[in-house]
Scaffold this motif. Structure first.
Motif, PDB file in Angstrom:
ATOM      1  N   ARG A 167       0.846  -1.170   0.000  1.00 42.94           N
ATOM      2  CA  ARG A 167       0.000   0.000   0.000  1.00 42.94           C
ATOM      3  C   ARG A 167       0.891   1.231   0.000  1.00 42.94           C
ATOM      4  N   VAL A 168       0.523   2.196  -0.862  1.00 42.51           N
ATOM      5  CA  VAL A 168       1.247   3.457  -0.964  1.00 42.51           C
ATOM      6  C   VAL A 168       0.240   4.577  -0.762  1.00 42.51           C
ATOM      7  N   THR A 169       0.502   5.441   0.204  1.00 45.90           N
ATOM      8  CA  THR A 169      -0.365   6.584   0.445  1.00 45.90           C
ATOM      9  C   THR A 169       0.383   7.852   0.076  1.00 45.90           C
ATOM     10  N   VAL A 170      -0.280   8.725  -0.672  1.00 46.55           N
ATOM     11  CA  VAL A 170       0.319   9.983  -1.104  1.00 46.55           C
ATOM     12  C   VAL A 170      -0.629  11.114  -0.694  1.00 46.55           C
ATOM     13  N   LYS A 171      -0.041  12.240  -0.227  1.00 44.93           N
ATOM     14  CA  LYS A 171      -0.858  13.365   0.241  1.00 44.93           C
ATOM     15  C   LYS A 171      -0.260  14.672  -0.258  1.00 44.93           C
ATOM     16  N   ASN A 172      -1.111  15.570  -0.688  1.00 45.11           N
ATOM     17  CA  ASN A 172      -0.705  16.924  -1.057  1.00 45.11           C
ATOM     18  C   ASN A 172      -0.743  17.757   0.216  1.00 45.11           C
ATOM     19  N   VAL A 173       0.413  18.072   0.770  1.00 47.88           N
ATOM     20  CA  VAL A 173       0.486  18.868   1.999  1.00 47.88           C
ATOM     21  C   VAL A 173       0.637  20.351   1.697  1.00 47.88           C
ATOM     22  N   GLY A 174       0.614  20.711   0.414  1.00 45.06           N
ATOM     23  CA  GLY A 174       0.742  22.108   0.015  1.00 45.06           C
ATOM     24  C   GLY A 174      -0.599  22.810  -0.062  1.00 45.06           C
ATOM     25  N   ASP A 175      -0.567  24.022  -0.654  1.00 40.45           N
ATOM     26  CA  ASP A 175      -1.785  24.824  -0.750  1.00 40.45           C
ATOM     27  C   ASP A 175      -2.211  25.098  -2.194  1.00 40.45           C
ATOM     28  N   VAL A 176      -1.661  24.332  -3.140  1.00 40.70           N
ATOM     29  CA  VAL A 176      -2.063  24.448  -4.546  1.00 40.70           C
ATOM     30  C   VAL A 176      -2.341  23.061  -5.113  1.00 40.70           C
ATOM     31  N   LEU A 177      -3.136  23.033  -6.194  1.00 40.28           N
ATOM     32  CA  LEU A 177      -3.433  21.785  -6.878  1.00 40.28           C
ATOM     33  C   LEU A 177      -2.154  21.207  -7.483  1.00 40.28           C
ATOM     34  N   LEU A 178      -1.948  19.911  -7.317  1.00 41.61           N
ATOM     35  CA  LEU A 178      -0.822  19.224  -7.949  1.00 41.61           C
ATOM     36  C   LEU A 178      -1.343  18.425  -9.131  1.00 41.61           C
ATOM     37  N   THR A 179      -0.644  18.519 -10.268  1.00 40.71           N
ATOM     38  CA  THR A 179      -1.009  17.758 -11.461  1.00 40.71           C
ATOM     39  C   THR A 179       0.159  16.872 -11.854  1.00 40.71           C
ATOM     40  N   THR A 180      -0.056  16.051 -12.849  1.00 46.26           N
ATOM     41  CA  THR A 180       0.933  15.061 -13.324  1.00 46.26           C
ATOM     42  C   THR A 180       1.593  14.331 -12.154  1.00 46.26           C
ATOM     43  N   VAL A 181       0.761  13.913 -11.204  1.00 42.00           N
ATOM     44  CA  VAL A 181       1.259  13.165 -10.040  1.00 42.00           C
ATOM     45  C   VAL A 181       1.846  11.848 -10.530  1.00 42.00           C
ATOM     46  N   GLN A 182       3.023  11.510 -10.027  1.00 42.78           N
ATOM     47  CA  GLN A 182       3.676  10.260 -10.403  1.00 42.78           C
ATOM     48  C   GLN A 182       4.247   9.581  -9.169  1.00 42.78           C
ATOM     49  N   LEU A 183       4.092   8.282  -9.107  1.00 42.39           N
ATOM     50  CA  LEU A 183       4.698   7.439  -8.072  1.00 42.39           C
ATOM     51  C   LEU A 183       5.561   6.425  -8.802  1.00 42.39           C
ATOM     52  N   THR A 184       6.816   6.318  -8.400  1.00 40.67           N
ATOM     53  CA  THR A 184       7.758   5.413  -9.062  1.00 40.67           C
ATOM     54  C   THR A 184       8.338   4.445  -8.043  1.00 40.67           C
ATOM     55  N   ASP A 185       8.347   3.161  -8.395  1.00 36.99           N
ATOM     56  CA  ASP A 185       8.922   2.125  -7.533  1.00 36.99           C
ATOM     57  C   ASP A 185       9.629   1.103  -8.412  1.00 36.99           C
ATOM     58  N   SER A 186      10.945   1.120  -8.373  1.00 39.52           N
ATOM     59  CA  SER A 186      11.760   0.180  -9.148  1.00 39.52           C
ATOM     60  C   SER A 186      12.032  -1.052  -8.300  1.00 39.52           C
ATOM     61  N   LEU A 187      11.118  -2.009  -8.376  1.00 39.75           N
ATOM     62  CA  LEU A 187      11.244  -3.215  -7.558  1.00 39.75           C
ATOM     63  C   LEU A 187      12.466  -4.049  -7.925  1.00 39.75           C
ATOM     64  N   ASN A 188      12.943  -3.918  -9.160  1.00 42.10           N
ATOM     65  CA  ASN A 188      14.135  -4.693  -9.535  1.00 42.10           C
ATOM     66  C   ASN A 188      15.370  -4.232  -8.773  1.00 42.10           C
ATOM     67  N   ARG A 189      15.343  -3.064  -8.163  1.00 42.88           N
ATOM     68  CA  ARG A 189      16.443  -2.609  -7.293  1.00 42.88           C
ATOM     69  C   ARG A 189      16.289  -3.161  -5.879  1.00 42.88           C
ATOM     70  N   THR A 190      15.062  -3.482  -5.515  1.00 40.35           N
ATOM     71  CA  THR A 190      14.778  -4.027  -4.180  1.00 40.35           C
ATOM     72  C   THR A 190      15.042  -5.521  -4.129  1.00 40.35           C
ATOM     73  N   PHE A 191      14.579  -6.228  -5.144  1.00 40.33           N
ATOM     74  CA  PHE A 191      14.673  -7.687  -5.175  1.00 40.33           C
ATOM     75  C   PHE A 191      15.700  -8.110  -6.213  1.00 40.33           C
ATOM     76  N   THR A 192      16.977  -8.051  -5.829  1.00 41.93           N
ATOM     77  CA  THR A 192      18.059  -8.439  -6.731  1.00 41.93           C
ATOM     78  C   THR A 192      18.321  -9.939  -6.588  1.00 41.93           C
ATOM     79  N   ALA A 193      18.935 -10.523  -7.611  1.00 42.23           N
ATOM     80  CA  ALA A 193      19.222 -11.964  -7.613  1.00 42.23           C
ATOM     81  C   ALA A 193      19.994 -12.353  -6.356  1.00 42.23           C
TER      82      ALA A 193
END
Length: 104
Positions: free
Chosen positions: A1-27
């Motif tokens: 589960r990934v939770t993301v929150k806008n803690v600022g005071d303006v609208l955020l667009t082009t929101v992106q979440l990136t997770d390179s699992l191949n860096r986490t689970f190496t051979a």
């Protein structure tokens, strides 16, 4: 589960979440993403149905978050450890502010 929150005071667009699992689970570990990421019905986040954690590390294809808005993305991953853990993964969030943010 990934939770993301806008803690600022303006609208955020082009929101992106990136997770390179191949860096986490190496051979000798390996992983398989089971299905596409999932968000709640009506979510302003747009899931990347091609996400695989390796060649497609972007969990989203875009989206927006209003000031104070929070949303959660769920992801199921099958892990074959192949050795001792623990394994730690980091999700990086990026977005664009819709107007300049004043620091004064």
């Amino acid at each position: 589960r990934v939770t993301v929150k806008n803690v600022g005071d303006v609208l955020l667009t082009t929101v992106q979440l990136t997770d390179s699992l191949n860096r986490t689970f190496t051979a000798p570990a390996s992983f398989t993403v089971v299905g596409a990421p999932v968000v709640r019905p009506g979510s302003p986040l747009l899931v990347n149905t091609a996400y695989n954690g390796a060649t497609q590390p972007n969990l989203l294809t875009g989206g927006r978050l209003a000031p104070g808005e929070q949303d959660t993305l769920r992801l199921t991953v099958l892990v074959r450890p192949g050795g001792p853990g623990p394994f730690y993964s980091t999700v990086v969030a990026t977005a664009r502010a819709t107007e300049p943010v004043s620091t004064t």
